[in-house]
Motif scaffolding. Structure first.
Motif, short mmCIF file in Angstrom:
data_model
loop_
_atom_site.label_atom_id
_atom_site.label_comp_id
_atom_site.label_asym_id
_atom_site.label_seq_id
_atom_site.Cartn_x
_atom_site.Cartn_y
_atom_site.Cartn_z
N LEU A 217 34.86 29.49 34.33
CA LEU A 217 34.00 28.39 34.76
C LEU A 217 33.62 28.51 36.22
O LEU A 217 33.30 27.53 36.88
CB LEU A 217 34.70 27.05 34.49
N GLY A 218 33.67 29.74 36.72
CA GLY A 218 33.26 29.99 38.10
C GLY A 218 34.39 30.39 39.02
O GLY A 218 34.17 30.74 40.17
N ASP A 219 35.61 30.36 38.50
CA ASP A 219 36.77 30.72 39.33
C ASP A 219 37.71 31.65 38.58
O ASP A 219 38.93 31.54 38.68
CB ASP A 219 37.51 29.45 39.76
N GLY A 220 37.14 32.51 37.76
CA GLY A 220 37.95 33.44 36.99
C GLY A 220 38.29 32.88 35.62
O GLY A 220 38.19 31.68 35.37
N THR A 221 38.69 33.77 34.71
CA THR A 221 39.02 33.36 33.35
C THR A 221 40.43 32.76 33.31
O THR A 221 41.42 33.44 33.63
CB THR A 221 38.94 34.56 32.39
N LYS A 222 40.49 31.49 32.92
CA LYS A 222 41.78 30.78 32.87
C LYS A 222 41.77 29.84 31.67
O LYS A 222 40.71 29.50 31.12
CB LYS A 222 41.99 29.94 34.14
N LYS A 223 42.96 29.41 31.27
CA LYS A 223 43.05 28.41 30.23
C LYS A 223 42.38 27.12 30.72
O LYS A 223 42.45 26.77 31.89
CB LYS A 223 44.51 28.11 29.89
N LEU A 224 41.75 26.42 29.78
CA LEU A 224 41.09 25.17 30.15
C LEU A 224 42.08 24.16 30.74
O LEU A 224 41.73 23.41 31.66
CB LEU A 224 40.38 24.57 28.93
#
Length: 370
Positions: A217-224
């Motif tokens: 979401l703009g800051d790297g792929t992470k868990k929601l």
């Protein structure tokens, strides 16, 4: 005994009178037995991450009860300063202030800074003409002030003599009489017979997003869930935050005449006038604190259900009530005490000192430590 300046002056010169105190019994805004949120404190280095609370035991009527701190003396002092600053802003009272225009924040005074006039933000600031504050005459006078001769503090920063202060960055530490002033006024609120109540936590998501789904979401792929989205089922919080329930809360506020009597202002008549003013200022700060309400933090509002009022504490004698202690009367006493300054040849600054914050502090604002 009725509260007045003459009464206060007589009490201050009576060596058998140790000071004044008042105890107020408080209950949660929601009623007896409701829970309140105590303040959290950072864990010590090396401890497991999580909030800390201040628990202790106290003897009460031959019974040991568990207590929890609800508001510390330092926090209560800040609330006193906020109340005094309110009087200044409404033109009900004149206090010597240092004022600093801070970008994106506005005007801050030394009543809002952690170490009052001794704060490093003041010490590193400049006067309006560009002169370093620490090289100014006022700064020099404050550095040279001591308990034996506290006239400079009385003139430029009397709240330090009431609420305490330590000039830890002035380089005058070699002289124990300089830059170290104990508080003459203090207050604290403690929950009596307190029990912990764990706090569950959770989050609903109206969009029904899966918390374990990963997305950039703009800051790297992470868990929601790590980005503040998704459903979190109700459960006990990972960090052990808690509320407490209690028999009641107790607020004890004190003015020590012993501290004020240790301060010198140039001679007996000067000493008496100055001490009367400082005692009156302390009383004003405390009654304003009591009046301003019991909102301490989110989920912690308290109301007073009982008080025995102000008590005169003497050596080897029963306590005596001091009646008529109101905000209005305390303001009158402080102003009457100030009116006696000219005849006692005591100085008192009425105009604020305007400062410019150090440019490197402006650059540091808004930056977070990694």
């Amino acid at each position: 005994m009725e509260f007045s300046l003459d009464t206060l002056s007589n009490l201050m010169t009576d060596s058998g009178v140790r000071g004044l105190s008042i105890t107020r019994q408080l209950q949660p805004l929601g009623g007896r037995g409701d829970s309140v949120a105590p303040p959290t404190f950072a864990q010590a280095e090396g401890e497991e991450k999580g909030p800390r609370y201040v628990w202790s035991e106290r003897r009460l009527d031959d019974e040991m009860v568990k207590t929890c701190l609800l508001d510390s003396p330092a926090s209560q002092a800040n609330r006193v300063e906020e109340a005094l600053l309110g009087f200044v802003r409404s033109s009900a009272l004149t206090l010597p202030l240092h004022r600093m225009d801070v970008p994106h924040i506005g005007i801050l005074t030394d009543l809002e800074l952690p170490h009052r006039a001794y704060d490093a933000a003041v010490g590193t600031a400049r006067l309006a003409d560009g002169t370093e504050w620490k090289k100014s005459m006022v700064a020099k006078q404050l550095r040279e002030a001591s308990r034996k001769d506290a006239r400079a503090l009385l003139e430029h920063a009397p709240t330090i003599l009431v609420l305490g202060g330590w000039d830890s960055h002035s380089g005058t530490a070699a002289n124990a009489w300089q830059g170290r002033h104990e508080k003459a006024v203090w207050s604290k609120i403690v929950a009596i017979d307190a029990f912990r109540m764990d706090r569950p936590g959770g989050r609903l998501d109206p969009m029904g997003l899966p918390s374990s789904y990963k997305a950039d979401l703009g800051d790297g792929t992470k868990k929601l869930v790590d980005q503040g989205l998704g459903v979190v089922p109700p459960a006990m919080e990972k960090l052990p935050r808690l509320s407490i329930t209690m028999r009641h809360a107790e607020q004890r506020s004190v003015i020590s005449f012993g501290v004020l009597r240790n301060l010198g202002f140039g001679g007996a008549s000067k000493d008496n006038v100055a001490r009367d003013f400082l005692a009156g200022l302390g009383i004003l700060g405390l009654v304003a604190l009591h009046r301003s309400g019991g909102h301490l933090r989110s989920e912690c509002d308290l109301v007073c259900e009982r008080t025995d009022g102000w008590q005169i504490r003497r050596d080897d004698a029963p306590d005596e009530a001091l009646s008529g202690v109101t905000v209005k009367r305390a303001l009158e006493v402080v102003k009457e005490a100030l009116d006696r300054f000219p005849s006692a040849e005591l100085s008192y600054r009425s105009e604020p000192i305007d400062l410019k914050i150090h440019e490197n502090l402006v650059a540091a604002m808004g930056r977070s430590e990694s």
